[in-house]
Motif scaffolding. Sequence first.
Motif, PDB file in Angstrom:
ATOM      1  N   ALA A  19      29.156  36.752  12.949  1.00 12.49           N
ATOM      2  CA  ALA A  19      27.793  36.268  12.739  1.00 12.49           C
ATOM      3  C   ALA A  19      27.245  36.712  11.391  1.00 12.49           C
ATOM      4  N   PHE A  20      27.504  37.966  10.999  1.00 11.93           N
ATOM      5  CA  PHE A  20      27.029  38.452   9.702  1.00 11.93           C
ATOM      6  C   PHE A  20      27.694  37.679   8.562  1.00 11.93           C
ATOM      7  N   GLY A  21      29.015  37.469   8.689  1.00  9.78           N
ATOM      8  CA  GLY A  21      29.700  36.678   7.663  1.00  9.78           C
ATOM      9  C   GLY A  21      29.179  35.258   7.587  1.00  9.78           C
ATOM     10  N   GLY A  22      28.875  34.669   8.748  1.00  8.83           N
ATOM     11  CA  GLY A  22      28.331  33.316   8.752  1.00  8.83           C
ATOM     12  C   GLY A  22      26.982  33.242   8.062  1.00  8.83           C
ATOM     13  N   ALA A  23      26.137  34.268   8.240  1.00  8.33           N
ATOM     14  CA  ALA A  23      24.825  34.278   7.581  1.00  8.33           C
ATOM     15  C   ALA A  23      24.978  34.363   6.070  1.00  8.33           C
ATOM     16  N   VAL A  24      25.901  35.197   5.590  1.00  6.09           N
ATOM     17  CA  VAL A  24      26.115  35.331   4.144  1.00  6.09           C
ATOM     18  C   VAL A  24      26.641  34.024   3.551  1.00  6.09           C
ATOM     19  N   VAL A  25      27.627  33.428   4.189  1.00  4.09           N
ATOM     20  CA  VAL A  25      28.191  32.175   3.686  1.00  4.09           C
ATOM     21  C   VAL A  25      27.162  31.050   3.750  1.00  4.09           C
TER      22      VAL A  25
ATOM     23  N   ALA B 118      23.356  33.654  16.982  1.00  4.04           N
ATOM     24  CA  ALA B 118      24.796  33.639  17.248  1.00  4.04           C
ATOM     25  C   ALA B 118      25.211  34.856  18.071  1.00  4.04           C
ATOM     26  N   VAL B 119      24.631  36.018  17.752  1.00  2.00           N
ATOM     27  CA  VAL B 119      24.963  37.224  18.512  1.00  2.00           C
ATOM     28  C   VAL B 119      24.519  37.076  19.966  1.00  2.00           C
ATOM     29  N   LEU B 120      23.286  36.608  20.173  1.00  2.00           N
ATOM     30  CA  LEU B 120      22.792  36.442  21.543  1.00  2.00           C
ATOM     31  C   LEU B 120      23.593  35.372  22.287  1.00  2.00           C
ATOM     32  N   ALA B 121      23.931  34.299  21.601  1.00  2.00           N
ATOM     33  CA  ALA B 121      24.706  33.240  22.249  1.00  2.00           C
ATOM     34  C   ALA B 121      26.072  33.739  22.681  1.00  2.00           C
ATOM     35  N   GLY B 122      26.690  34.597  21.859  1.00  2.00           N
ATOM     36  CA  GLY B 122      27.982  35.149  22.237  1.00  2.00           C
ATOM     37  C   GLY B 122      27.903  35.970  23.507  1.00  2.00           C
ATOM     38  N   ARG B 123      26.834  36.756  23.614  1.00  2.00           N
ATOM     39  CA  ARG B 123      26.676  37.550  24.832  1.00  2.00           C
ATOM     40  C   ARG B 123      26.447  36.658  26.055  1.00  2.00           C
ATOM     41  N   VAL B 124      25.663  35.616  25.871  1.00  2.00           N
ATOM     42  CA  VAL B 124      25.391  34.699  26.988  1.00  2.00           C
ATOM     43  C   VAL B 124      26.665  33.988  27.415  1.00  2.00           C
ATOM     44  N   VAL B 125      27.488  33.598  26.458  1.00  2.00           N
ATOM     45  CA  VAL B 125      28.736  32.899  26.787  1.00  2.00           C
ATOM     46  C   VAL B 125      29.649  33.798  27.596  1.00  2.00           C
ATOM     47  N   VAL B 126      29.744  35.071  27.210  1.00  2.00           N
ATOM     48  CA  VAL B 126      30.609  36.000  27.948  1.00  2.00           C
ATOM     49  C   VAL B 126      30.119  36.171  29.377  1.00  2.00           C
ATOM     50  N   ARG B 127      28.832  36.352  29.537  1.00  2.00           N
ATOM     51  CA  ARG B 127      28.297  36.528  30.896  1.00  2.00           C
ATOM     52  C   ARG B 127      28.502  35.270  31.732  1.00  2.00           C
ATOM     53  N   THR B 128      28.328  34.118  31.118  1.00  2.00           N
ATOM     54  CA  THR B 128      28.477  32.860  31.850  1.00  2.00           C
ATOM     55  C   THR B 128      29.903  32.657  32.320  1.00  2.00           C
ATOM     56  N   ARG B 129      30.853  33.014  31.487  1.00  2.00           N
ATOM     57  CA  ARG B 129      32.250  32.813  31.849  1.00  2.00           C
ATOM     58  C   ARG B 129      32.688  33.709  32.993  1.00  2.00           C
ATOM     59  N   HIS B 130      32.093  34.906  33.106  1.00  2.00           N
ATOM     60  CA  HIS B 130      32.489  35.842  34.155  1.00  2.00           C
ATOM     61  C   HIS B 130      31.608  35.763  35.383  1.00  2.00           C
ATOM     62  N   ARG B 131      30.637  34.891  35.374  1.00  2.00           N
ATOM     63  CA  ARG B 131      29.751  34.756  36.526  1.00  2.00           C
ATOM     64  C   ARG B 131      30.265  33.653  37.434  1.00  2.00           C
ATOM     65  N   PRO B 132      30.331  33.894  38.771  1.00  2.00           N
ATOM     66  CA  PRO B 132      30.800  32.839  39.686  1.00  2.00           C
ATOM     67  C   PRO B 132      29.901  31.622  39.615  1.00  2.00           C
TER      68      PRO B 132
ATOM     69  N   ALA C  67      30.503  28.478   7.287  1.00  2.00           N
ATOM     70  CA  ALA C  67      29.456  29.247   7.965  1.00  2.00           C
ATOM     71  C   ALA C  67      29.334  28.840   9.427  1.00  2.00           C
ATOM     72  N   VAL C  68      29.384  27.548   9.680  1.00  2.00           N
ATOM     73  CA  VAL C  68      29.317  27.070  11.064  1.00  2.00           C
ATOM     74  C   VAL C  68      30.510  27.575  11.861  1.00  2.00           C
ATOM     75  N   GLY C  69      31.707  27.584  11.238  1.00  2.00           N
ATOM     76  CA  GLY C  69      32.889  28.096  11.921  1.00  2.00           C
ATOM     77  C   GLY C  69      32.770  29.567  12.269  1.00  2.00           C
ATOM     78  N   LEU C  70      32.172  30.356  11.383  1.00  2.00           N
ATOM     79  CA  LEU C  70      31.995  31.772  11.663  1.00  2.00           C
ATOM     80  C   LEU C  70      30.991  31.998  12.795  1.00  2.00           C
ATOM     81  N   PHE C  71      29.929  31.224  12.798  1.00  2.00           N
ATOM     82  CA  PHE C  71      28.976  31.335  13.908  1.00  2.00           C
ATOM     83  C   PHE C  71      29.639  30.943  15.228  1.00  2.00           C
ATOM     84  N   ALA C  72      30.493  29.920  15.190  1.00  2.00           N
ATOM     85  CA  ALA C  72      31.203  29.513  16.406  1.00  2.00           C
ATOM     86  C   ALA C  72      32.161  30.593  16.871  1.00  2.00           C
ATOM     87  N   ALA C  73      32.825  31.266  15.914  1.00  2.00           N
ATOM     88  CA  ALA C  73      33.738  32.351  16.291  1.00  2.00           C
ATOM     89  C   ALA C  73      32.981  33.478  16.974  1.00  2.00           C
ATOM     90  N   GLU C  74      31.774  33.745  16.521  1.00  2.00           N
ATOM     91  CA  GLU C  74      30.968  34.772  17.165  1.00  2.00           C
ATOM     92  C   GLU C  74      30.629  34.386  18.601  1.00  2.00           C
TER      93      GLU C  74
END
Length: 489
Positions: free
Chosen positions: A333-339, A372-386, A316-323
């Motif tokens: 994230a959905f799979g991580g919640a079920v597991v 996990a969903v919100l964190a994924g979006r934040v990570v993407v924005r952070t990586r593309h922000r100068p 479950a932790v691995g699935l959340f990390a993948a998200e």
Amino acid sequence: MSARRDDASRPLAALLGLLAALAGLLLGTGAAVGTTPGGAPSDGPAAAAPRVLVTTLASPITPVIADHVAEGLRHAQDGGHAAYVVELDTPGGLVTAMRDIVGDVLASDVPVIVYVSPAGARAGSAGAIISLAAHVLVMAPGTTIGAATPVGLEGERVPGKIVNDAAAEAVALANLRGRDAGFAEQAVRDGRSITVGEAVDLGVADGRATDLAAALRVADGVEVTVVGDREVTVSTAGAAVERQDLSLFRRVLQVLADPNLTFLLLTLGALGLIYELATPGVGIAGTTGAVALVLALFSLSVLPVNAVGVLLLLLAVGLFAAEAFAPGIAGFAFGGAVVLLLSSFFLFDSSEGISVEPAAAVPLALVLLVGAVLAGRVVVRTRHRPSTATGADLLTGRCVRLTEADGVTGRTFTEGTWWSVRSTGATLVPGGLATVVGLDGLTLVVEPAVAPAALAPSVPVGGPPAQPLPGAATPPAPGGVPSPRGLDR
């Protein structure tokens, strides 16, 4: 002649009488000092009062409690206490911890008294078996004992072989202590529970008492058998009471022994470390995750852990990390919640009576799904922000003044240090302004902000440097000390 013989015998009789009086006086004094009123030898004018060691167990039975009881029994034996008293109020606990306590009680040289108290307390499940193993059982008014049937996750019955094993153990202990074996078996097989009055009438309890002093009087004079088949008469009436409290460390472990808290700490700890690795920052997520994992490991050391549950939790932790690393349509994230929900069912051995409540697992899974969903979006924005703190992004777009220039190369002083500059093609002018467009190693790539022809009349090549901008200090010479105000601060 007879009168003379009488006169001669009088001094001898008087001497013998005096010796007899002295002997009687000595013997009387010895009897007064060396014996008690009952004729038994005495070490002093009054025998010392007995001492008992008392502990209070008002929590579930866990390995922490088992260690505490084992330590108390050793202390009672080494300290010469007349008995070890357990004030008990528990709904039950782990079978393994219960059996450890029962084994220590059966191997004790000191009589063990279980006092179910205060009023309204219960000796339920594992507590009932421990009470049956005690040498003396006393109950306070309004207390109950029984309901020792092993249960599963949702309170359902466990396999028959587990029930049979528990019932046989309860009956064996009841027979060993001379208690009602029928109730012991019913308490396990049928979940029977009885009040203090029924317990006394059935011979399950040795008596009732409203307080500890009364309980010690009830136990006083009872003949018990300790380890080695040694017969001992309990002597606790008027005994001095010494307390054995849980240490701070054991109190912390007992709090952490809650399976719901353990499940939460494991999940949040692993996710905290993953989020810290995904978006390095000030370390709050990583520190929180590390602390949570350490506390969870403490907790796991006192709980029976199922390997399947641990593997599901890691999945479950691995699935959340993948998200977080590869966000998409929230499938990971959905799979991580079920597991994660599945891991809550398998993480702890339900036959031990320890489990994660669905009321705690379901909300946690939903919160982590959204997180996990919100964190994924934040990570993407952070990586593309100068970056505005380090690297080329710190200087890109900044306007700098050229202190030295020679064709397409030169030097400038900015951000507290000297930089080599290289033009993208246009000629650089000393004292001119240029815009940083990139970083090549330790060389700034710049474009002149003002054309050389426009600057030539006022700032000839090789002439005096241009005047500083308003409010700006002249940069130091190479190798010198920067101006206190400095350019581009």
